[in-house]
Design a protein around this motif. Structure first.
Motif, PDB file in Angstrom:
ATOM      1  N   LYS A  12      31.704  14.288  65.699  1.00 25.11           N
ATOM      2  CA  LYS A  12      32.786  15.306  65.092  1.00 25.11           C
ATOM      3  C   LYS A  12      33.749  15.786  66.054  1.00 25.11           C
ATOM      4  CE  LYS A  12      30.283  17.044  61.014  1.00 25.11           C
ATOM      5  NZ  LYS A  12      29.839  18.161  60.627  1.00 25.11           N
ATOM      6  N   LEU A  13      33.291  16.331  67.060  1.00 22.30           N
ATOM      7  CA  LEU A  13      33.832  16.906  68.389  1.00 22.30           C
ATOM      8  C   LEU A  13      34.772  15.908  68.901  1.00 22.30           C
ATOM      9  CD1 LEU A  13      31.552  19.649  69.445  1.00 22.30           C
ATOM     10  CD2 LEU A  13      33.593  20.152  68.106  1.00 22.30           C
ATOM     11  N   CYS A  14      34.098  14.721  69.168  1.00 20.63           N
ATOM     12  CA  CYS A  14      34.652  13.674  69.911  1.00 20.63           C
ATOM     13  C   CYS A  14      35.855  13.124  69.152  1.00 20.63           C
ATOM     14  CB  CYS A  14      33.825  12.590  70.136  1.00 20.63           C
ATOM     15  SG  CYS A  14      32.600  12.914  71.444  1.00 20.63           S
ATOM     16  N   LEU A  15      35.835  12.954  67.853  1.00 16.58           N
ATOM     17  CA  LEU A  15      36.726  12.471  66.862  1.00 16.58           C
ATOM     18  C   LEU A  15      38.168  13.607  66.940  1.00 16.58           C
ATOM     19  CD1 LEU A  15      35.026  11.403  63.715  1.00 16.58           C
ATOM     20  CD2 LEU A  15      36.539   9.851  65.095  1.00 16.58           C
ATOM     21  N   LEU A  16      37.714  14.892  66.837  1.00 13.74           N
ATOM     22  CA  LEU A  16      38.680  15.946  67.030  1.00 13.74           C
ATOM     23  C   LEU A  16      39.416  15.880  68.518  1.00 13.74           C
ATOM     24  CD1 LEU A  16      37.020  18.628  65.242  1.00 13.74           C
ATOM     25  CD2 LEU A  16      38.760  17.381  64.329  1.00 13.74           C
ATOM     26  N   VAL A  18      39.955  13.344  70.408  1.00 15.12           N
ATOM     27  CA  VAL A  18      41.023  12.233  70.664  1.00 15.12           C
ATOM     28  C   VAL A  18      41.879  12.397  69.819  1.00 15.12           C
ATOM     29  CG1 VAL A  18      40.911   9.766  69.817  1.00 15.12           C
ATOM     30  CG2 VAL A  18      38.935  10.441  71.022  1.00 15.12           C
ATOM     31  N   MET A  19      42.001  12.880  68.509  1.00 12.05           N
ATOM     32  CA  MET A  19      43.132  13.142  67.702  1.00 12.05           C
ATOM     33  C   MET A  19      44.073  14.354  68.375  1.00 12.05           C
ATOM     34  SD  MET A  19      41.637  13.301  63.853  1.00 12.05           S
ATOM     35  CE  MET A  19      41.162  11.842  63.137  1.00 12.05           C
ATOM     36  N   GLU A  32      37.820   5.442  65.065  1.00 16.70           N
ATOM     37  CA  GLU A  32      36.126   5.228  65.097  1.00 16.70           C
ATOM     38  C   GLU A  32      35.617   4.326  66.292  1.00 16.70           C
ATOM     39  OE1 GLU A  32      35.106   4.199  61.222  1.00 16.70           O
ATOM     40  OE2 GLU A  32      34.729   6.115  60.534  1.00 16.70           O
ATOM     41  N   SER A  33      36.594   3.414  66.662  1.00 21.18           N
ATOM     42  CA  SER A  33      36.154   2.403  67.586  1.00 21.18           C
ATOM     43  C   SER A  33      36.524   3.141  69.073  1.00 21.18           C
ATOM     44  CB  SER A  33      37.289   1.396  67.406  1.00 21.18           C
ATOM     45  OG  SER A  33      36.946   0.498  68.772  1.00 21.18           O
ATOM     46  N   ILE A  34      37.365   3.942  69.164  1.00 24.83           N
ATOM     47  CA  ILE A  34      37.563   4.644  70.455  1.00 24.83           C
ATOM     48  C   ILE A  34      36.333   5.457  70.771  1.00 24.83           C
ATOM     49  CG2 ILE A  34      38.873   6.394  71.682  1.00 24.83           C
ATOM     50  CD1 ILE A  34      41.506   5.379  70.233  1.00 24.83           C
ATOM     51  N   LEU A  96      38.047  11.339  78.147  1.00 26.19           N
ATOM     52  CA  LEU A  96      39.618  11.761  78.577  1.00 26.19           C
ATOM     53  C   LEU A  96      39.966  10.905  79.677  1.00 26.19           C
ATOM     54  CD1 LEU A  96      38.454  15.700  79.135  1.00 26.19           C
ATOM     55  CD2 LEU A  96      40.093  14.766  77.336  1.00 26.19           C
ATOM     56  N   THR A  97      38.895  10.045  80.500  1.00 24.59           N
ATOM     57  CA  THR A  97      39.456   9.063  81.239  1.00 24.59           C
ATOM     58  C   THR A  97      40.127   8.134  80.718  1.00 24.59           C
ATOM     59  OG1 THR A  97      37.780   9.789  83.096  1.00 24.59           O
ATOM     60  CG2 THR A  97      38.843   7.582  83.069  1.00 24.59           C
ATOM     61  N   TYR A  98      39.374   7.541  79.624  1.00 23.48           N
ATOM     62  CA  TYR A  98      40.071   6.384  78.661  1.00 23.48           C
ATOM     63  C   TYR A  98      41.315   6.963  78.164  1.00 23.48           C
ATOM     64  CZ  TYR A  98      40.508   3.160  74.821  1.00 23.48           C
ATOM     65  OH  TYR A  98      41.212   2.418  74.032  1.00 23.48           O
ATOM     66  N   LEU A  99      41.486   8.072  77.495  1.00 17.39           N
ATOM     67  CA  LEU A  99      42.616   8.472  77.032  1.00 17.39           C
ATOM     68  C   LEU A  99      43.887   8.549  78.021  1.00 17.39           C
ATOM     69  CD1 LEU A  99      41.288  11.240  74.392  1.00 17.39           C
ATOM     70  CD2 LEU A  99      42.043   8.823  74.097  1.00 17.39           C
TER      71      LEU A  99
END
Length: 182
Positions: A12-16, A18-19, A32-34, A96-99
């Motif tokens: 949940k926290l990871c989805l938030l 990323v968004m 979801e894939s990310i 964070l690196t990916y983003l």
């Protein structure tokens, strides 16, 4: 707290996260894939977490010209701002690196789309579009004789859409200088 429950909380926290970092509505499969790929969480946990975020009204489903997309709501921003540090460090750093490395491409892909379909014998329709803030600003439909050509157009559109849009716009609606208007 069980490991499964902890994984879903992390998801949940990871989805938030990323968004919040991308600040652009994205389709559910992309989000979801990310998270699944870069957090090493199980896709099932990410999917459950996504559903729970919707039910909790921390994210919003929007119907757009490219389909359903999702964005973070104010309450979701508050949650991630106060709890980002609880995401395991290695997961947070990977995301964070990916983003950081891919945010421009992700944003671009959310603003451009393409599809093709067969419409008759030796006729395929390639549809290419650009949206901005969920508003379609350009759509091109091209009739081509082969599925290979249609597929290539769709694949090449992603990288070339901004340049083509700028060329079309400046060609069709040039800005006139003051002395040209007289």
């Amino acid at each position: 707290m069980s490991e499964k429950s902890n994984d879903q909380q992390t998801a949940k926290l990871c989805l938030l996260l990323v968004m919040h970092k991308l600040s652009v509505p994205l389709p559910r499969p992309k989000l979801e894939s990310i998270v699944a790929q870069h957090s090493r969480l199980h896709y099932f946990d990410v999917s459950i977490a996504f559903h729970e975020l919707l039910e909790s009204k921390l994210i919003l489903e929007e119907k757009t010209t490219i389909g359903k997309c999702y964005s973070i709501l104010t309450d979701g921003v508050s949650v991630i701002q106060s709890m980002e540090d609880t995401i395991p460090t290695f997961i947070r750093k990977r995301l964070l690196t990916y983003l950081e490395d891919n945010s421009k491409q992700i944003r671009l892909s959310s603003d451009t789309g393409s599809s093709y379909r067969r419409i008759a014998e030796n006729q395929y329709l390639a549809e290419l579009w650009i949206t901005e803030n969920n508003v379609e600003i350009m759509r091109i439909q091209l009739n081509v004789p082969t599925d290979t050509e249609a597929k290539n157009m769709c694949e090449n559109w992603q990288d070339n859409a901004p340049t083509l849009f700028a060329t079309i716009f400046t060609t069709l609606a040039p800005i006139k200088k003051d002395n040209d208007a007289k």
